[in-house]
Write an enzyme that holds these catalytic residues in place. Structure first.
Site, short mmCIF file in Angstrom:
data_model
loop_
_atom_site.label_atom_id
_atom_site.label_comp_id
_atom_site.label_asym_id
_atom_site.label_seq_id
_atom_site.Cartn_x
_atom_site.Cartn_y
_atom_site.Cartn_z
N CYS A 1 3.42 -6.32 15.96
CA CYS A 1 2.77 -5.34 16.85
C CYS A 1 1.27 -5.69 16.97
O CYS A 1 0.60 -5.93 15.96
CB CYS A 1 2.95 -3.92 16.32
SG CYS A 1 4.68 -3.46 16.14
N GLU B 1 0.84 -1.21 0.00
CA GLU B 1 0.00 0.00 0.00
C GLU B 1 0.87 1.26 0.00
O GLU B 1 1.96 1.26 0.57
CB GLU B 1 -0.86 0.05 1.27
CG GLU B 1 -1.85 -1.07 1.39
CD GLU B 1 -2.59 -1.03 2.72
OE1 GLU B 1 -3.43 -1.90 2.93
OE2 GLU B 1 -2.32 -0.13 3.55
N CYS C 1 5.06 -7.80 7.28
CA CYS C 1 5.97 -7.42 8.37
C CYS C 1 5.99 -8.55 9.39
O CYS C 1 4.98 -9.20 9.63
CB CYS C 1 5.47 -6.13 9.02
SG CYS C 1 6.60 -5.52 10.29
N CYS D 1 -2.48 1.27 8.37
CA CYS D 1 -1.57 0.51 7.54
C CYS D 1 -1.98 -0.96 7.42
O CYS D 1 -2.22 -1.64 8.40
CB CYS D 1 -0.21 0.72 8.19
SG CYS D 1 0.99 -0.51 8.04
N CYS E 1 3.32 8.30 1.75
CA CYS E 1 3.64 7.29 2.76
C CYS E 1 3.97 5.99 2.03
O CYS E 1 3.13 5.43 1.33
CB CYS E 1 2.44 7.13 3.69
SG CYS E 1 2.73 5.91 4.96
N CYS F 1 -1.53 -3.90 14.86
CA CYS F 1 -1.26 -3.62 13.45
C CYS F 1 -1.73 -4.76 12.55
O CYS F 1 -1.44 -5.93 12.80
CB CYS F 1 0.23 -3.39 13.28
SG CYS F 1 0.69 -3.13 11.56
S1 SF4 Z 1 3.43 -1.25 13.23
FE1 SF4 Z 1 2.97 -2.94 11.80
S2 SF4 Z 1 4.22 -2.54 10.01
FE2 SF4 Z 1 5.06 -1.28 11.69
S3 SF4 Z 1 6.65 -2.56 12.65
FE3 SF4 Z 1 4.76 -2.96 13.79
S4 SF4 Z 1 3.87 -4.76 12.80
FE4 SF4 Z 1 5.38 -3.91 11.37
#
Ligand code: SF4
Length: 350
Positions: free
Chosen positions: A117, A93, A113, A338, A106, A120
């Site tokens: 987190c 994205e 990833c 995101c 962005c 996320c």
């Molecule tokens: S916020 Fe999402 S994209 Fe960013 S480091 Fe953490 S898991 Fe990865």
């Protein structure tokens, strides 16, 4: 036939390519300037190339190696979110955000990833792969082409590495990309208009500090103590606050740039008054700014803080002498958190 990706080539590689086609080396610079300097993404617009060269390029190469598969436009704030499919079927994205100070893009730095987190969506399917420098630059060039030709005035002025992925896990490619878009023959984007956001890879923050590039470092903090941060961000078990904060201090000292701490306010999780007091003690004396952002609603089941809790949190920080700003989450109407668009479309390769 596999087409050659021109965006991945530096000027000397392009020269070699044109020589191989029996063309003079200066063609390489003509093409390089069209793509990287003017943001031209169609051979038909490269008006100083002979027709024969243009059709050769058309049949054997391509400029960017990604296709737009969906876009959403937020009518309220004008943000446009693109979903791109890469050559191998991975998806990423990109968001183009018109701001009062210019046009900001962005950029995603990885397909997926693995940082895990809790809040996320981008991490749900794990890491696909790192993006190449050309795939990162292509996101900026496509956003630029949405705005029109650079010489006509509307330009991408700011780049933020806050899309999908952890930029410092893809360190070498990210550095090539940043240095490239800064060059004057390229987009010429000032380092001061570039922000790199990390979840807190302390050794790489120190490595970046040693490059002495005046880019803004944004650190996703989201918790003021190890116990809570371990729950929200598994990376904290590897690099706890006692390692992260000194790395941030070193970054600020070596670059002279203020570090931004991002703090997503999650209702009744990290938004208590004692969290605000702990946070102010944690960052005291550091050249920094705290961005408070109520969490965007997403499929992970966490809620953003209520406005009264946000206000109280900000008040406590301000009274303790900490620079803090409450930011609204831009593109709230277009799944701008995101990874949501990518997730909804599935990350399976086609
Ligand atoms: S916020 Fe999402 S994209 Fe960013 S480091 Fe953490 S898991 Fe990865």
């Amino acid at each position: 036939m596999t087409r050659v990706d021109l965006i991945e080539m530096n000027p000397s590689e392009l020269e070699g390519f044109f020589r191989g086609m029996g063309e003079p080396a200066y063609r390489a610079w003509q093409v390089y300037r069209w793509i990287h300097g003017h943001g031209v993404l169609h051979f038909s617009e490269m008006t100083n190339l002979p027709k024969k060269v243009r059709s050769l390029l058309e049949s054997q190469t391509r400029i960017v190696s990604m296709d737009e598969i969906e876009r959403q436009v937020d009518q309220e704030d004008g943000a446009t979110k693109f979903l791109f499919r890469l050559r191998d079927g991975e998806t990423v994205e990109t968001v183009l955000l018109p701001q009062s100070y210019g046009n900001s893009v962005c950029v995603s730095t990885q397909a997926g990833c693995r940082m895990g987190c809790l809040f996320c969506v981008s991490t749900v399917g794990g890491l696909g792969r790192n993006l190449t420098p050309g795939e990162m630059e292509a996101q900026v060039l496509i956003a630029q082409s949405e705005l029109g030709r650079r010489e006509d005035g509307a330009r991408v002025s700011h780049v933020v590495l806050m899309g999908i992925g952890e930029p410092l896990e893809n360190y070498d490619n990210v550095l090539v990309f940043l240095k490239r878009i800064h060059e004057k023959d390229n987009l010429g984007i000032s380092y001061r208009n570039i922000t790199l956001s990390t979840c807190g890879l302390a050794p790489e923050i120190k490595r970046l500090a040693s490059e002495a590039l005046p880019i803004t470092l944004a650190v996703s903090l989201h918790a003021p103590n190890d116990e809570l941060r371990n729950r929200l961000m598994p990376v904290n078990k590897r690099y706890p606050l006692s390692e992260l904060l000194p790395a941030c201090r070193e970054y600020a000292e070596r670059t002279g740039r203020r570090v931004t701490f991002e703090y997503a306010l999650i209702n009744e999780v990290n938004d208590l008054p004692e969290h605000a007091r702990e946070l102010s003690r944690l960052v005291r004396g550091l050249l920094c700014h705290v961005n408070l952002i109520p969490l965007n609603p997403n499929e992970r089941g966490l809620e953003g803080s209520r406005p009264d809790r946000v206000k109280e949190f900000a008040r406590i920080l301000e009274n303790s002498g900490v620079n803090a700003t409450v930011r609204r989450s831009l593109g709230g109407n277009i799944e701008a958190a995101c990874g949501q668009l990518r997730r909804r479309n599935g990350r399976e390769k086609s």
